[in-house]
Design a protein around this motif. Structure first.
Motif, PDB file in Angstrom:
ATOM      1  N   CYS B  66       0.845  -1.194   0.000  1.00  0.00           N
ATOM      2  CA  CYS B  66       0.000   0.000   0.000  1.00  0.00           C
ATOM      3  C   CYS B  66       0.884   1.250   0.000  1.00  0.00           C
ATOM      4  N   CYS B  69      -0.140   3.369   3.613  1.00  0.00           N
ATOM      5  CA  CYS B  69       0.298   2.940   4.949  1.00  0.00           C
ATOM      6  C   CYS B  69       1.539   2.047   4.899  1.00  0.00           C
ATOM      7  N   CYS B  80      -6.152  -2.096  -0.096  1.00  0.00           N
ATOM      8  CA  CYS B  80      -5.553  -2.156   1.237  1.00  0.00           C
ATOM      9  C   CYS B  80      -6.645  -2.302   2.291  1.00  0.00           C
ATOM     10  N   ASN B  82      -6.502  -1.475   5.357  1.00  0.00           N
ATOM     11  CA  ASN B  82      -6.587  -0.309   6.246  1.00  0.00           C
ATOM     12  C   ASN B  82      -7.107   0.930   5.529  1.00  0.00           C
ATOM     13  N   CYS B  83      -6.696   1.120   4.262  1.00  0.00           N
ATOM     14  CA  CYS B  83      -6.908   2.411   3.590  1.00  0.00           C
ATOM     15  C   CYS B  83      -7.875   2.338   2.411  1.00  0.00           C
TER      16      CYS B  83
HETATM   17 ZN   LIG Z   1      -2.905   1.045   3.401  1.00  0.00          ZN
END
Ligand SMILES: [Zn+2]
Lengths: 384, 173
Positions: B66, B69, B80, B82-83
């Protein structure tokens, strides 16, 4: 925040490995009828239905249509939900959302499974990604076994710790007339049972059952009118995480840790071990009955073996877990998590005959499934 | 009726719950055998096709990263975790890794297990990546497998573009 919601009736079938005396629809009818009896209601009092199971277990794609006569839902709103092992708690959460929204007064949630109608191990393997992990990571047992291998290595937990949990739940099941496996076992019996997938042995693992459960949720106004002692929903929280087994945290259970933290916060609980009187936990194997105690904030990380060995989670302990015998005694998968909610509600309502924890005022119920998903429901005798 | 009476019930009713055997014997158990077996096939998709092609053509294991992050995923992710960003940056991994956890499968499920028991599978934390890869451990007796063991992949000679192109991971000598 929505309308306050209470559980006013619970029904469940007798669970068995094969209920060849009844079809799936009849199994559903058995639970629905008993829930109506428990609430002293008739089917006309139900405004809407939520139903859940695992489609691929019976190869019935439209249970919401096919089960209409057994469910009693003719010409009423029905919503089918299915989220793997958490199906039962998703049914409960959906019924809760329906009532809390203010749009419905009385909603019945039904979970069911006729595991005997297919190959459960093969069917459950269809939960894993077919392109990546299905070949290498088949069945329900391996992932749980791997999880505990790591926990043992990190924190010094033992196979005996899991066997204590297995013996606890199996012996509790002797008190529950609905339970599937009712056998008196010792820790040594569990240790001596055949190894399935190291470190999980036969008696550490849940069975597959035919069974159904129905739970009736009502708005504050309806509940106060219809039920002398409703089990009020204090919190209902769901957390889901990564998509691949390889992504998971293995030393603790992040979804359960976060779902329970949020649920305690909503319910105003700061010391769960002291404040909760009884828990009905979705523990698919006894090994999770050790490891996941950490993730429910009952002790610090790695403290579960000590907690289990202390006897605190036994029927006469400070934090009794699974008076019903839990999942390793009874496991009709689409109903399993809803049975946790139903048993927790009965504890609050004082109706858990034979397995009642005296004066239970706050109860915790959980669901587990998928690739490590968790749902948490907290019920209480007092209005939230 | 084998179950509830339709009449009001309560605590007293529950304490009189009948045993299953009470009525089960009264029912003739007729079972209808099904004939449907549905054959499925799955589209691998753009992200994983790239990953499998590298394994098939070059015997190399890649990961994607990513840009926001910096997390490195193997197997690669579509977005991703998280993102929710596209994952266009690819990194070649050395292929080596560490056993994070494992189990020895002792029970036999011929329809779903690709190997005869006992066999070992593990979550392998791959060097250069932030996630684990699930695969078999081979070339070693099951009782010798340990958490923390260093391993490397063994590729099949004939490769088809799927996860079993990696035969297993074996201990690094
Ligand atoms: Zn990420």
């Amino acid at each position: 925040m929505g309308t306050r919601v209470g559980i006013i009736g619970v029904g469940q079938t007798h669970h068995a490995s094969k209920r060849l005396d009844c079809s799936g629809v009849e199994l559903i009818a058995e639970a629905v009828t008993r829930a109506l009896d428990d609430a002293e209601l008739s089917i006309d009092d139900i405004d809407a239905f939520i139903i859940g199971n695992m489609d691929h277990f019976e190869n019935i794609n439209y249970v919401d249509m096919w089960a209409t006569d057994g469910l009693g839902s003719f010409m009423k709103p029905v919503l089918k939900v299915t989220t793997g092992g958490t199906t039962g708690t998703t049914v409960a959460a959906s019924a809760f959302y329906h009532v809390a929204s203010g749009l419905f007064d009385v909603v019945m949630g039904v979970g069911w499974e006729k595991n005997s109608e297919s190959d459960t191990q093969a069917a459950i393997t269809t939960c894993s990604n077919p392109i990546l992990e299905r070949d290498a990571f088949a069945g329900a047992i391996g992932p749980l076994a791997s999880e505990y291998s790591m926990y043992m290595k990190t924190y010094g937990a033992t196979e005996e710790d899991a066997a204590i949990v297995a013996a606890r739940d199996r012996n509790n099941a002797l008190l529950n007339p609905y339970a599937h496996n009712r056998m008196k076992v010792t820790v040594q019996d569990v240790m001596n049972s055949p190894m399935l997938s190291y470190p999980i042995k036969l008696l550490d693992m849940c069975p597959r059952s035919d069974g159904s459960c129905a739970v009736i949720f009502a708005s504050e106004r309806a509940a106060k009118k219809l039920c002398p002692r409703p089990a009020w929903v204090h919190a209902s929280v769901v957390r889901q995480d990564y998509t691949h087994f390889g992504d998971l945290e293995w030393e603790y259970m992040p979804t359960l840790e976060r779902a329970s933290a949020e649920a305690y916060k909503i319910a105003g609980i700061t010391k769960p071990f002291r404040e909760i009187d009884v828990a009905e936990l979705y523990l698919p194997s006894s090994v999770t009955g050790v490891k996941w105690m950490d993730s429910l904030w009952l002790c610090e990380r790695g403290g579960a073996p000590k907690l289990i060995r202390s006897g605190a989670t036994h029927l006469d302990g400070e934090f009794p877990v699974n008076p019903s015998g839990g999942v390793i005694a009874t496991n009709p998968i689409g109903a399993t998590a809803l049975i946790r909610v139903g048993e927790a509600a009965w504890q609050i309502m004082g109706r858990a005959v034979g397995r009642q924890i005296p004066n239970a005022k706050k109860a915790l119920a959980t669901g587990f499934g998928g690739c490590s998903w968790s749902s948490v429901m907290i019920l209480g005798a007092d209005l939230p | 009726m084998p179950f509830g009476t339709g009449e009001n019930s309560s605590i007293e009713k529950q304490s009189e719950v009948r045993e299953l055997g009470d009525w089960k014997d009264e029912v003739e158990e007729i079972v209808f055998p099904g004939k449907i077996s549905v054959p499925y096939s799955w589209t691998v998709g753009s992200t994983l096709s790239k990953w499998y092609a590298q394994i098939r053509d070059d015997a190399e294991i890649w990961a994607n990263k990513c840009a926001e992050c910096g997390m490195v995923f193997v197997p690669p992710k579509i977005k991703c975790i998280n993102c929710y960003r596209d994952m266009n940056e690819w990194v070649k991994l050395p292929g080596t890794g560490t056993v994070e956890t494992f189990t020895v499968v002792s029970y036999y499920e011929p329809k779903i297990h690709p190997r005869k028991p006992p066999f070992v599978y593990a979550v392998i934390k791959m060097d250069g990546a932030d996630t684990g890869l699930v695969h078999f451990i081979g070339g070693v007796k099951p009782e010798k497998v340990k958490v923390g063991m260093r391993v490397e992949p063994v590729f099949e000679k004939e490769r088809q573009g799927n996860i079993l192109d990696i035969r297993h991971f074996r201990p690094i000598a």
